[in-house]
Structures are given as C-alpha cells and as structure tokens.
Scaffold this active site. Structure first.
Site: not given
Length: 419
Positions: A158, A298, A309, A331, A336, A395
C-alpha cells in the site's frame, strides 16, 4: 520540483473538479460490487469504478493486451498529461521517465489464466505474461509517449504509489531527468483478492451500510474497504516547467521511506517505522513539524493501523499533534486503493494546498479514545494551508511519507539551492 498535471480514477469520480467537490462535500464512493458474484463472500461491497470505459483512449488492439490495472494507469496518465499541457513529442525523450506503483499488478489476468490452466496449458494466452506483469503499466506509458528515460514499476504493497513518486522525485533531484510521469494504479477487486483479504479478517463487513463502512479512527472500525483506481501526477524540474509556462499546483519538498522490520502484515504498535519516515521527510524538506498544517493520513480503518499511525503522529509532532495540526483520512470516502492509494492521496493533498480546503474524515461518529487527534470530522475545513504531509504505509512494514508545499512564488527548495 513541482507538480504540473494530475488525474485520478476513483469510485468517487474521475473528473478532477467533480472528484474534489464530492470529496469536500463528504460523499462516499463505496457501494455493492458487481464485477463478479459476491453472494458467498463475507464482504460484498467496495470502491468499484462503475461503467469504466477506456475505449476513447485505448484502441481495440491494446484493449486485449492490457489488464484492468494497466488500463487504469493509461487512462489516468492521459488525463494527467492533458492537464499538464505537456507535449512529450517536443521533449528530449531521454530526459523524461515513468515510474508507476502497484501492489499486485495484473491480478485479473492471473486469475483468468489459472482458470484456463485447469483445462490444459495449451489454453493459456500468448499475451498472458505481458498482461500480468506489474511493469506492464510503466512500459505501456513509456511506449505511448516515447519516453526513454528511467522507467520501472514499484511494488511495496500500500506504499507503492508513494514510493514511486518518491523515486521520481529523486530522479529529478539528481538531475537525471526533467519530467516524470508517476503515481499508482490498482485493480484488485477480484474474486481471489476479496476472498483473501476476507480470510485474513482485514475487511469491514458492514454490508448493510457500505457508505459507512470505512470509518478511520472510530472506536467501532472493523477493517478497511477494498477499492480500485489510479492516481497519476506529472513532476517537473521547476525551470523546465517555467520555461514552458506550465500551470503549477504545488512543490514536493521532501520524501522519506523506511521499514518497520516488525511483522509481515501488522504495523509496529509503537509506530517507530512510520515516525521515522515522517521525520526523514521533514528533514529532507528542511522544515519542522511546526510548519505542517495538514496531514493526509494513511488511516485505513483497521484497528491496529489507525492506532499505530496516531502513536507515530504524536511521536513526531509532540504538542503540535494536539495544537493546530489538522489530519484527515480520505479513505473514509474512497476506501483503500492499495498500491494506488498514495497516488490518489498525493493528488488530494495537492488540491488541499491549492484550494485551501481540507477534506473531512467521514463516519467518525464515535472516536476511539486512543485516537484523540483532530481528524477533521464530518465537514471539510477551509484553511490556507502552506505545508502538508501525506502518509502511506503497507504490508511488509513499508512506510513512505511526502512533504508538499503550496506555491506562491519561487519554490522553496529552488530558492534554497539558488542561495
């Protein structure tokens, strides 16, 4: 260097102005998936681009050669090139490059080829390999525009698109090129992908209320919403852009990329890798946390991700995190886009600086008490922001952060270099 052209393909819209208005109005692009039968799936919704038509830009022959993700990249790139007004035919082809990020590449082709393989290897298409390759998108764009400079694909889950833009930023910074066509593209709403993310319990299951499913930083968040699309930007060296009298949206000041070195899919709960990426980007930009007005987070709507985060933001911004720093996760409206998310969110961050409006985090009705920062809930906020940050985490522990600046004169980095 500066951004002179942009484009998005998202479930919320693909025309830049209408997309921006929808985002600031707090609308959601999330809805039922109809690309395939989802009746047996635990999650049956996502950020699907409905009625996607690439025929005005991609001819019949190339339609057969390109996977859906590559078509997204080609269409978005065409719109970004139009937006920039650049004529690659009039440019030195070796002074331009293409770097595109994607998390999984030609997943539709991979799944289709696997079905054919069950009937025998001779049923496979001779163009299967080119269609599935992650580098098919930058390769196609290089060919279409006659670009002969640095050209490659980036795949860091991502964080892919943000790392691609970071690589493009560095290429211009080093003096290798004058222009970069960059960003990310993803078409991962497929049977295998939806099933796989469901199996790992990463997706929200709010099938009855899909527009409310993506709820970053909320106490009752239950996973992310899988989406597809592309975000492409044109980067140019400032003097090159000025020489052709280009429209300039904003300046990229700094970039940071790190690794958690923690877990394959879980973020470091202390947010150390993410915090280091932010600090690196700030140092590279030559600014302090006190300069930053807005962070496009994010913020995926997963329980561990949003908390990590938040911890990282507090570590970097300290008292500034709770005193004047505006943060939002788009998002909540877009879902996403995996490897394309950083491309779209770079565009969003640039538009925030360009128009002086910060898009909201919708669905934040019951904030997580541990996520206690200012996430611009529900309603867009008018702020003449000058400096902004965009975060992308993936990831594998990949972290990518960009610092951007509104342009109201000579670019800050250019002025520093000239001095």
């Amino acid at each position: 260097m500066v951004i002179t052209g942009m484009a998005v393909l998202t479930a919320l819209g693909s025309d830049l102005k209408s997309f921006w208005h929808s985002l600031c109005d707090g609308r959601s692009g999330i809805g039922p998936i109809d690309l395939f039968d989802t009746s047996d799936y635990k999650t049956r919704f996502g950020g699907q681009i409905k009625d996607f038509d690439s025929t005005p830009i991609i001819d019949a022959r190339d339609q057969k050669r390109l996977d859906r993700f590559a078509k997204f990249a080609v269409v978005a790139a065409a719109h970004a090139v139009d937006d920039s007004g650049i004529d690659f035919g009039a440019e030195n082809p070796s002074r331009a490059g293409v770097i595109i990020g994607t998390g999984v590449g030609g997943l539709w082709e991979i799944e289709d080829a696997h079905k054919k393989l069950a009937r025998g290897p001779d049923r496979l298409s001779p163009i299967m390999i080119p269609r599935m390759m992650a580098n098919s998108a930058p390769g196609e764009l290089s060919k279409r525009y006659g670009i002969q400079g640095p050209t490659w694909a980036v795949s860091t889950a991502c964080a892919s698109a943000s790392n691609a833009i970071g690589d493009a930023f560095r290429a211009i910074q080093r003096g290798d090129v004058d222009i970069m066509l960059t960003g990310g593209s993803e078409a991962a709403i497929t049977p295998l992908s939806l099933g796989g993310f469901s199996a790992m319990r990463a997706l929200s299951q709010r099938n009855d209320t899909p527009t409310e499913a993506s709820r970053p930083f909320s106490r009752d968040r239950d996973g992310f919403v899988l989406s597809e699309g592309a975000g492409i930007v044109i980067l140019e060296e400032y003097e090159h852009a000025r020489a052709r009298d280009a429209k300039i949206y904003a300046e990229i000041l700094g970039f940071g990329s790190t690794s958690d070195a923690y877990h394959t899919v879980k973020p470091d709960p202390e947010g150390r890798g993410a915090a280091n990426a932010m600090r690196t980007a700030l140092f590279d930009a030559g600014v302090t946390p006190g300069h930053i007005d807005y962070v496009n987070a994010h913020g995926t709507s997963t329980p561990p991700g949003d908390l990590a985060e938040t911890v990282a933001l507090k570590s970097v911004y300290k008292e500034r995190a709770t005193d004047g720093l505006s943060i939002s996760s788009t998002k909540s409206q877009l879902g996403h886009l995996l490897g394309a998310s950083g491309g779209v969110e770079t565009v969003v961050t640039v538009l925030s600086l360009y128009y002086g409006v910060l898009p909201p985090t919708i669905n934040l009705n019951d904030p997580d008490p541990e996520c206690n920062l200012d996430y611009v809930p529900h309603t867009a906020r008018e702020i003449p922001a000058r400096y902004a940050m965009s975060n992308s985490f993936g990831f594998g522990g990949h972290n990518a952060t960009m610092v951007l600046c509104a342009l109201d004169g000579i670019p800050r980095r250019y002025a520093q270099q000239a001095a």
